[in-house]
Scaffold this active site. Sequence first.
Site, mmCIF file in Angstrom:
data_model
loop_
_atom_site.group_PDB
_atom_site.id
_atom_site.type_symbol
_atom_site.label_atom_id
_atom_site.label_comp_id
_atom_site.label_asym_id
_atom_site.label_seq_id
_atom_site.Cartn_x
_atom_site.Cartn_y
_atom_site.Cartn_z
ATOM 1 N N HIS A 127 0.869 -1.190 0.000
ATOM 2 C CA HIS A 127 0.000 0.000 0.000
ATOM 3 C C HIS A 127 0.906 1.240 0.000
ATOM 4 O O HIS A 127 1.699 1.407 -0.913
ATOM 5 C CB HIS A 127 -0.926 -0.104 1.225
ATOM 6 C CG HIS A 127 -2.068 0.860 1.296
ATOM 7 N ND1 HIS A 127 -2.423 1.695 0.275
ATOM 8 C CD2 HIS A 127 -2.958 1.127 2.304
ATOM 9 C CE1 HIS A 127 -3.464 2.427 0.629
ATOM 10 N NE2 HIS A 127 -3.813 2.107 1.868
ATOM 11 N N HIS A 153 -2.448 -2.519 -9.670
ATOM 12 C CA HIS A 153 -3.420 -1.908 -8.765
ATOM 13 C C HIS A 153 -4.672 -2.760 -8.754
ATOM 14 O O HIS A 153 -5.047 -3.314 -9.780
ATOM 15 C CB HIS A 153 -3.762 -0.476 -9.223
ATOM 16 C CG HIS A 153 -4.329 0.347 -8.134
ATOM 17 N ND1 HIS A 153 -5.654 0.323 -7.807
ATOM 18 C CD2 HIS A 153 -3.729 1.192 -7.258
ATOM 19 C CE1 HIS A 153 -5.850 1.130 -6.794
ATOM 20 N NE2 HIS A 153 -4.696 1.661 -6.426
ATOM 21 N N ASP A 208 2.736 5.276 -6.862
ATOM 22 C CA ASP A 208 3.976 5.167 -6.097
ATOM 23 C C ASP A 208 5.213 4.979 -6.956
ATOM 24 O O ASP A 208 6.330 5.019 -6.454
ATOM 25 C CB ASP A 208 3.881 3.990 -5.112
ATOM 26 C CG ASP A 208 2.919 4.290 -3.989
ATOM 27 O OD1 ASP A 208 2.946 5.427 -3.504
ATOM 28 O OD2 ASP A 208 2.137 3.403 -3.610
HETATM 29 N N1 CMC Z 1 4.738 -7.176 -10.098
HETATM 30 C C1 CMC Z 1 4.598 -8.390 -10.683
HETATM 31 N N2 CMC Z 1 3.433 -9.056 -10.782
HETATM 32 C C2 CMC Z 1 2.360 -8.461 -10.259
HETATM 33 C C3 CMC Z 1 2.411 -7.188 -9.650
HETATM 34 C C4 CMC Z 1 3.662 -6.555 -9.588
HETATM 35 N N3 CMC Z 1 3.792 -5.333 -9.011
HETATM 36 N N4 CMC Z 1 1.179 -6.844 -9.229
HETATM 37 C C5 CMC Z 1 0.372 -7.854 -9.553
HETATM 38 N N5 CMC Z 1 1.077 -8.830 -10.182
HETATM 39 C C6 CMC Z 1 0.559 -10.072 -10.755
HETATM 40 C C7 CMC Z 1 0.158 -11.035 -9.647
HETATM 41 O O1 CMC Z 1 1.235 -11.879 -9.317
HETATM 42 C C8 CMC Z 1 -0.980 -11.781 -10.304
HETATM 43 O O2 CMC Z 1 -0.428 -12.702 -11.207
HETATM 44 P P1 CMC Z 1 -1.157 -14.135 -11.432
HETATM 45 O O3 CMC Z 1 -2.504 -13.816 -12.002
HETATM 46 O O4 CMC Z 1 -0.260 -14.869 -12.338
HETATM 47 O O5 CMC Z 1 -1.254 -14.761 -10.076
HETATM 48 C C9 CMC Z 1 -1.688 -10.712 -11.119
HETATM 49 O O6 CMC Z 1 -0.669 -9.741 -11.420
HETATM 50 C C10 CMC Z 1 -2.835 -10.045 -10.389
HETATM 51 O O7 CMC Z 1 -2.319 -9.463 -9.205
HETATM 52 P P2 CMC Z 1 -2.995 -9.544 -7.774
HETATM 53 O O8 CMC Z 1 -1.912 -9.700 -6.750
HETATM 54 O O9 CMC Z 1 -4.085 -10.553 -7.775
HETATM 55 O O10 CMC Z 1 -3.617 -8.105 -7.685
HETATM 56 P P3 CMC Z 1 -4.163 -7.411 -6.401
HETATM 57 O O11 CMC Z 1 -5.271 -6.559 -6.824
HETATM 58 O O12 CMC Z 1 -4.443 -8.389 -5.309
HETATM 59 O O13 CMC Z 1 -2.914 -6.532 -5.882
HETATM 60 C C11 CMC Z 1 -1.383 -4.775 -5.656
HETATM 61 C C12 CMC Z 1 -2.757 -5.181 -6.158
HETATM 62 C C13 CMC Z 1 -1.231 -3.266 -5.785
HETATM 63 C C14 CMC Z 1 -1.246 -5.145 -4.172
HETATM 64 C C15 CMC Z 1 -0.311 -5.501 -6.483
HETATM 65 O O14 CMC Z 1 -0.408 -5.116 -7.846
HETATM 66 C C16 CMC Z 1 1.094 -5.236 -5.970
HETATM 67 O O15 CMC Z 1 1.554 -5.940 -5.069
HETATM 68 N N6 CMC Z 1 1.814 -4.218 -6.530
HETATM 69 C C17 CMC Z 1 3.123 -3.832 -6.018
HETATM 70 C C18 CMC Z 1 2.963 -2.978 -4.774
HETATM 71 C C19 CMC Z 1 2.483 -1.593 -5.113
HETATM 72 O O16 CMC Z 1 3.000 -0.943 -6.010
HETATM 73 N N7 CMC Z 1 1.516 -1.101 -4.325
HETATM 74 C C20 CMC Z 1 1.006 0.270 -4.457
HETATM 75 C C21 CMC Z 1 -0.417 0.308 -4.866
HETATM 76 S S1 CMC Z 1 -0.934 1.941 -5.384
HETATM 77 C C22 CMC Z 1 -0.858 2.931 -3.960
HETATM 78 C C23 CMC Z 1 -1.938 2.628 -3.026
HETATM 79 O O17 CMC Z 1 -3.050 3.155 -3.206
HETATM 80 O O18 CMC Z 1 -1.711 1.861 -2.082
#
Ligand code: CMC
Length: 446
Positions: free
Chosen positions: A285, A324, A380
């Site tokens: 986050h 996201h 971010d």
């Molecule tokens: N790098 C590589 N792969 C990723 C990433 C990433 N940053 N984000 C998502 N994926 C992949 C994930 O492994 C999954 O792959 P698969 O379908 O093969 O299992 C797919 O994309 C869908 O991702 P998810 O984890 O199910 O998506 P989510 O909605 O649960 O998570 C997130 C959203 C923001 C937590 C995630 O994208 C992430 O961890 N990003 C990196 C951390 C980050 O930049 N966070 C800041 C968010 S914006 C500021 C805020 O408002 O907090």
Amino acid sequence: MSSTKPESVINDKAPSATRRDTLSITDNRTGRQYELPIKNETVRALDLRPMKVNDEDFGLMGYDPAFTNTASCSSKITFIDGDKGILRYRGYSIEELAEKSTYIETAYLILYGELPDKSQLADWSYHVTHHTFIHESIKKFLDGFHYDAHPMGMLISTVAALSTFYPDAKDIFNPESRRKQTYRLIGKMPTLAAFAYRHSLGMPFVYPDNDLSYCGNFLNMLFRTTELKYRPNPTLERALDILFILHADHEQNCSSTAMRCVGSSHVDPYCATAAATAALYGPLHGGANEAVLRMLVEIGSINNVPAYIKRVKAGEKLLMGFGHRVYKNYDPRARIVKHIAYEVFDVMGKNPLIEIALECERIALEDDYFVSRRLYPNVDFYTGLIYQSMGFPMTMFPVLFAIPRTSGWIAQWEEMLLDPEQKISRPRQVYLGHDLRSYTPLDRRG
Ligand code: CMC
């Protein structure tokens, strides 16, 4: 990757019957049919409860770990269309606010629903400015922290500590009390953050300067040394102000949900804000801005980007600052942030890590792994580069997210309190543990 067609879709054909805003369900366990009202594109989870196999049955529930498809509230604060990359506060586009508004005005808009007129803005600014001082005892709290304590830990603790200084904050259903705590929270967050920073440097605290703007004063409390009067660089002051606008609210994210959830127990807003700040601290986050910078430092050079991306695709790493839950298109905030980065670099010199960031983005935007998962830079991805250029240490980055988000948290908290449909948050669970079993004395356990 998850399938695009959920398992629940059994027939894609358009129904021939006349349209009704209802959902028909056949419970194949019993053959019974149900018709659920659809309102605002949602069905009520409680309407599933009458679906039982027998009278002892508890009834059907929705199962939605991580709330990926569950609306926990209705809200009038922030609108996001993740597919189109749209973000609006109270109906105003983030692009227009970033161009024309100030953080302090945007905070008012978020909190009170309308842009202030001149006298409202003057009154609001006056009250926020006159609540920036913190009780001298808070400084003793800060002194208790190690010199290398993470400022987010110090911020979480000192916001929670404010609860003990303002017992009147427990009067949460009194609008006057809520208004007062709002002034205090918006006013004091920058002071707590700046004092945490100064503590980590071992430097004396700098008291607020009421002549300066919200961000100008914050920069003063952070960076003033021997000058009699601190004068913030106008480009940096405005850049920070725009970043604060971009971070002010983001509807039901992890920290706002924490704020609502903790606040729903009717605790005072300082404790709820401490919980929200804690939720923000995590690297998925608001801690992502710090994590992005650490990642860019780890990558070290443009030449190492392909190898790093390979590790991301192998599932060994995340590309921090990408992806996201809601945006499946470019995060509109990231576009604005990228623009601000160059304005700051013009003043402070180019941050060399920008080249690595641009290369990560270039490769990721062409690579099927990211394209097929619709992973784009989020807010971010570039903020850390700006903060670093402005002289902030990495550990301060999440703090710079928490300060402006406080306006969103308070607005979400107040909306929750005043919503007659809301109650104490209390999700259900699917229990998959043991059935009843009898206690085995210690000497008979294997
Ligand atoms: N790098 C590589 N792969 C990723 C990433 C990433 N940053 N984000 C998502 N994926 C992949 C994930 O492994 C999954 O792959 P698969 O379908 O093969 O299992 C797919 O994309 C869908 O991702 P998810 O984890 O199910 O998506 P989510 O909605 O649960 O998570 C997130 C959203 C923001 C937590 C995630 O994208 C992430 O961890 N990003 C990196 C951390 C980050 O930049 N966070 C800041 C968010 S914006 C500021 C805020 O408002 O907090």
